[in-house]
Design an enzyme around this catalytic site. Sequence first.
Site, PDB file in Angstrom:
ATOM      1  N   GLU A  35     -56.111  44.041  55.038  1.00 51.81           N
ATOM      2  CA  GLU A  35     -55.873  43.017  54.029  1.00 51.81           C
ATOM      3  C   GLU A  35     -56.762  43.285  52.794  1.00 51.81           C
ATOM      4  O   GLU A  35     -56.330  43.186  51.653  1.00 51.81           O
ATOM      5  CB  GLU A  35     -56.197  41.632  54.643  1.00 51.81           C
ATOM      6  CG  GLU A  35     -56.168  40.454  53.688  1.00 51.81           C
ATOM      7  CD  GLU A  35     -54.793  40.178  53.114  1.00 51.81           C
ATOM      8  OE1 GLU A  35     -53.822  40.806  53.540  1.00 51.81           O
ATOM      9  OE2 GLU A  35     -54.709  39.335  52.190  1.00 51.81           O
ATOM     10  N   TYR A  36     -58.005  43.664  53.071  1.00 47.97           N
ATOM     11  CA  TYR A  36     -58.915  44.018  51.982  1.00 47.97           C
ATOM     12  C   TYR A  36     -58.344  45.198  51.196  1.00 47.97           C
ATOM     13  O   TYR A  36     -58.309  45.197  49.972  1.00 47.97           O
ATOM     14  CB  TYR A  36     -60.293  44.381  52.566  1.00 47.97           C
ATOM     15  CG  TYR A  36     -61.288  44.838  51.534  1.00 47.97           C
ATOM     16  CD1 TYR A  36     -62.097  43.922  50.873  1.00 47.97           C
ATOM     17  CD2 TYR A  36     -61.404  46.187  51.213  1.00 47.97           C
ATOM     18  CE1 TYR A  36     -63.000  44.338  49.905  1.00 47.97           C
ATOM     19  CE2 TYR A  36     -62.297  46.608  50.249  1.00 47.97           C
ATOM     20  CZ  TYR A  36     -63.096  45.685  49.601  1.00 47.97           C
ATOM     21  OH  TYR A  36     -63.977  46.100  48.639  1.00 47.97           O
ATOM     22  N   GLU A 113     -93.118  39.393  54.719  1.00 47.18           N
ATOM     23  CA  GLU A 113     -91.816  40.074  54.727  1.00 47.18           C
ATOM     24  C   GLU A 113     -92.013  41.460  55.290  1.00 47.18           C
ATOM     25  O   GLU A 113     -93.089  42.037  55.120  1.00 47.18           O
ATOM     26  CB  GLU A 113     -91.353  40.290  53.281  1.00 47.18           C
ATOM     27  CG  GLU A 113     -90.443  39.269  52.715  1.00 47.18           C
ATOM     28  CD  GLU A 113     -90.238  39.562  51.231  1.00 47.18           C
ATOM     29  OE1 GLU A 113     -89.721  40.630  50.899  1.00 47.18           O
ATOM     30  OE2 GLU A 113     -90.612  38.703  50.430  1.00 47.18           O
ATOM     31  N   LYS A 115     -91.907  45.365  55.233  1.00 41.60           N
ATOM     32  CA  LYS A 115     -91.959  46.356  54.162  1.00 41.60           C
ATOM     33  C   LYS A 115     -90.910  47.415  54.476  1.00 41.60           C
ATOM     34  O   LYS A 115     -90.957  48.062  55.528  1.00 41.60           O
ATOM     35  CB  LYS A 115     -93.344  46.988  54.101  1.00 41.60           C
ATOM     36  CG  LYS A 115     -93.522  47.920  52.929  1.00 41.60           C
ATOM     37  CD  LYS A 115     -94.993  48.258  52.759  1.00 41.60           C
ATOM     38  CE  LYS A 115     -95.263  48.995  51.475  1.00 41.60           C
ATOM     39  NZ  LYS A 115     -94.608  50.278  51.385  1.00 41.60           N
ATOM     40  N   ARG A 136     -88.567  53.286  40.278  1.00 47.76           N
ATOM     41  CA  ARG A 136     -89.885  52.798  39.876  1.00 47.76           C
ATOM     42  C   ARG A 136     -90.578  53.812  38.956  1.00 47.76           C
ATOM     43  O   ARG A 136     -91.263  53.435  38.016  1.00 47.76           O
ATOM     44  CB  ARG A 136     -90.728  52.561  41.134  1.00 47.76           C
ATOM     45  CG  ARG A 136     -92.143  52.192  40.811  1.00 47.76           C
ATOM     46  CD  ARG A 136     -92.918  51.838  42.073  1.00 47.76           C
ATOM     47  NE  ARG A 136     -94.267  51.479  41.716  1.00 47.76           N
ATOM     48  CZ  ARG A 136     -95.233  52.343  41.501  1.00 47.76           C
ATOM     49  NH1 ARG A 136     -95.002  53.629  41.620  1.00 47.76           N
ATOM     50  NH2 ARG A 136     -96.436  51.929  41.157  1.00 47.76           N
ATOM     51  N   GLU A 177     -85.488  47.235  47.288  1.00 45.37           N
ATOM     52  CA  GLU A 177     -85.678  48.536  47.901  1.00 45.37           C
ATOM     53  C   GLU A 177     -84.325  49.080  48.351  1.00 45.37           C
ATOM     54  O   GLU A 177     -83.579  48.394  49.044  1.00 45.37           O
ATOM     55  CB  GLU A 177     -86.598  48.309  49.109  1.00 45.37           C
ATOM     56  CG  GLU A 177     -87.282  49.506  49.622  1.00 45.37           C
ATOM     57  CD  GLU A 177     -88.581  49.850  48.887  1.00 45.37           C
ATOM     58  OE1 GLU A 177     -88.936  49.192  47.885  1.00 45.37           O
ATOM     59  OE2 GLU A 177     -89.221  50.810  49.328  1.00 45.37           O
ATOM     60  N   CYS A 417     -85.063  89.529  65.984  1.00 47.76           N
ATOM     61  CA  CYS A 417     -84.492  88.318  66.573  1.00 47.76           C
ATOM     62  C   CYS A 417     -84.968  88.154  68.016  1.00 47.76           C
ATOM     63  O   CYS A 417     -84.872  89.097  68.808  1.00 47.76           O
ATOM     64  CB  CYS A 417     -82.969  88.397  66.509  1.00 47.76           C
ATOM     65  SG  CYS A 417     -82.190  87.093  67.477  1.00 47.76           S
ATOM     66  N   CYS A 420     -81.645  88.830  70.270  1.00 41.71           N
ATOM     67  CA  CYS A 420     -80.915  90.103  70.303  1.00 41.71           C
ATOM     68  C   CYS A 420     -81.732  91.268  69.754  1.00 41.71           C
ATOM     69  O   CYS A 420     -81.233  92.386  69.687  1.00 41.71           O
ATOM     70  CB  CYS A 420     -79.614  89.984  69.517  1.00 41.71           C
ATOM     71  SG  CYS A 420     -79.886  89.918  67.735  1.00 41.71           S
TER      72      CYS A 420
HETATM   73  S1  IVH Z   1     -93.297  43.294  46.984  1.00 42.81           S
HETATM   74  C1  IVH Z   1     -96.161  44.456  43.091  1.00 42.81           C
HETATM   75  N1  IVH Z   1     -91.908  43.385  49.192  1.00 42.81           N
HETATM   76  O1  IVH Z   1     -93.526  48.741  48.676  1.00 42.81           O
HETATM   77  C2  IVH Z   1     -95.313  45.048  44.120  1.00 42.81           C
HETATM   78  N2  IVH Z   1     -92.500  45.437  48.175  1.00 42.81           N
HETATM   79  O2  IVH Z   1     -96.204  49.913  48.176  1.00 42.81           O
HETATM   80  C3  IVH Z   1     -94.651  43.954  44.878  1.00 42.81           C
HETATM   81  N3  IVH Z   1     -91.652  47.402  49.326  1.00 42.81           N
HETATM   82  O3  IVH Z   1     -93.094  49.678  45.387  1.00 42.81           O
HETATM   83  C4  IVH Z   1     -93.785  44.549  45.874  1.00 42.81           C
HETATM   84  N4  IVH Z   1     -90.627  46.335  50.936  1.00 42.81           N
HETATM   85  O4  IVH Z   1     -90.958  49.131  46.642  1.00 42.81           O
HETATM   86  C5  IVH Z   1     -92.503  44.097  48.218  1.00 42.81           C
HETATM   87  N5  IVH Z   1     -90.648  43.313  51.148  1.00 42.81           N
HETATM   88  C6  IVH Z   1     -91.235  44.019  50.176  1.00 42.81           C
HETATM   89  C7  IVH Z   1     -91.188  45.421  50.143  1.00 42.81           C
HETATM   90  C8  IVH Z   1     -91.847  46.089  49.119  1.00 42.81           C
HETATM   91  C9  IVH Z   1     -90.908  47.515  50.417  1.00 42.81           C
HETATM   92  C10 IVH Z   1     -92.160  48.524  48.507  1.00 42.81           C
HETATM   93  C11 IVH Z   1     -91.997  48.307  47.037  1.00 42.81           C
HETATM   94  C12 IVH Z   1     -93.277  48.747  46.398  1.00 42.81           C
HETATM   95  C13 IVH Z   1     -94.010  49.369  47.511  1.00 42.81           C
HETATM   96  C14 IVH Z   1     -95.473  49.110  47.343  1.00 42.81           C
END
Ligand code: IVH
Length: 683
Positions: A35-36, A113, A115, A136, A177, A417, A420
Amino acid sequence: MPQSAAERIEQLRTLINRHNYLYYVLDRPEIEDAEYDRLYRELVKLEEAHPELITSDSPTQRVGDQPLREFQTVQHPVRMYSLDNIFDEGELVAWEKRIERILGTETIEYVAELKIDGLAVSLIYENGHFVRGATRGNGVMGEDITKNLKTIRSIPLKIPVNGSQVAVPKRLEVRGEVFMPKEAFIRLNEERALRGEPEFANPRNAGAGSVRQLDPRVTASRRLDAIFYGATVLEEDLAQPVRLKTHWETLEYLATLGFKINPGREYCKGLDEVMRFVRYWDSERRNLDFATDGAVIKVNSIAAQNELGYTAKSPRWAAAYKYTPEVQETRVLEIEFSVGRTGVITPVAIMEPVFISGSTVQRATLHNFEELAKKDVRVGDTVRVQKAAEIIPEVIEVVLEKRPPSADKSVEPPTSCPVCQGEVRQLPGEVALRCMNRHSCPAQVLKRLEHWVSKGAMDIDGVGPALLEQLVNKGLVESPADLYRLTVADFLSLERMAQKSAENAYNAIQSSKTRPLFRLINALGIRHVGQETAILLASTFGHLDKLVEAPLETLTNLEGIGAKVAESIVTFFADPGNQQLVADLKALGLQLEETSEGRPAASSNLFEGKTFVLTGTLPTLSRQEASDLIRAHGGKISGSVSKKTDFVLVGEEPGSKYVKAQQLGVKILGESDLLAMISEAEQ
Ligand code: IVH
């Protein structure tokens, strides 16, 4: 009143964006794929009829634009800082003390959060439209990767995505990210290994490499994803100001706009809750589909963040708590030189089995001899081993204090090798050492045969590695052509082989003679030619002989075939041994022509004299099936669009052939149009 094309286009875009969001961001689709596809095709067709109505944020524009020569450098509206690292709970407590001192309070709220181990990006939205995306870079300047980011389906091209009534500032910067999900990473490496291309070390490198491709179509093929954590209002809409007071609110705001936010996130009333979060995810993160290397702890209140400010490099209001990857020590029993299908010799450490991050590890690739020399791993050494990005076993280093006196010499690269004793060479521009004895090195012969019978190639059931090894050791098989010369008696001459199994193996091999052409092309094991390329070559040339004769220029001109691949094809067929193989296969009665397997042949002359070009993924037919169908009705398939092309058959994620067809005014068909034309003609 009938709806205008412009209205319908708008309606379709809204619908498609919504279903995209449900599928890619929420992982909760509400409609069937078919459908999509129908909605998508309707939009493609309408846009094709009204090219003036195509906008850069139409969902059809995600397919990957023309390649760039280089990336433009752009300045970030707000500097992108990095984070200070924290390695244990003690450091976390010290970090909080400093914050308490500056803020003069001991009640601080945080957001924790995960990383994400990917690549930081900044996106700019103007009046809700995605206008620019950048890496970045050095934090002040980054690279403009807008076209590549557009191919990532979870990144909204227009916000709010879901028709929600939420206010959107005139200019908004969103940060997050980009990453490659673990599953996509594993698949990509499998495909690369099959093509004889170097594998990526971890999802981070694979993700970063994919998003920094000059050709957005490559990015589009890489199944990337993105998660967002930051929003800065660059210019307000005074009528509807957006004031974000806390980080938690920012995350919720991003989610309402349609961005994917971190599944590992928590509002924490104090440091104890932060620590609970960190401990919980240290093991739980292994079950996620993306790689994480820690948790990010952020002060929740934005006013407090502003008060805390920044050091030269990083914010004082946030820190990264780094998880220590699980590292184990074990002993190296052997360093094996493994010879691959294309002759590449890879040193592999064989170790005493050790349990790391969820599974037992006993082999770790040392990648190549440069890497081996750098790490100087010797037999008998104790080594520290971890899983890179929780996935790939990796020798970090040798524990020198534990080196036994017997390990008194570095491992030297082989001068011949290991299998061989043939010549070993380092080809120009390559790190790898290769066994040059392509045609008779038993290791290469065996790997090539394994590839030949494999699922994606000739798919010969019941003829596996163990049987092939016996056949090679007995001198019964050297080239894939020899497989087709085997008799039932040959199989019976092997150890522990009963009449029935011998007959089965014989029949399986014989019946593979009529496999579709793309399987045969894939089976040949041409460097850089995997299944996708094989399908393209089969449908373009229609006969193996045509591919064998194809000049470099013709190949290079095909969409989807780069110079490297084209060269590799020409080199392959210029080799006398490979020419012999093709001649043998032909003499042995293998089908070298593309046929309509399972479909009636030449059912009409409906498309007599018409040339078709295929692009994109069709909703129900494979490329092979569609080509067969067109040929069965007298049509021809070509690889590139020109003024001579009669029809372009367009599927989802079409390539630049679609654009070219539009420019040249070539008639564009969807699968349903094709099927309708055929069924009309058949009535
Ligand atoms: S906050 C001022 N939250 O980690 C920077 N960064 O080592 C605030 N990263 O360049 C970043 N997960 O790309 C933030 N949940 C998250 C992240 C995160 C990955 C990366 C980010 C940053 C690097 C810093």
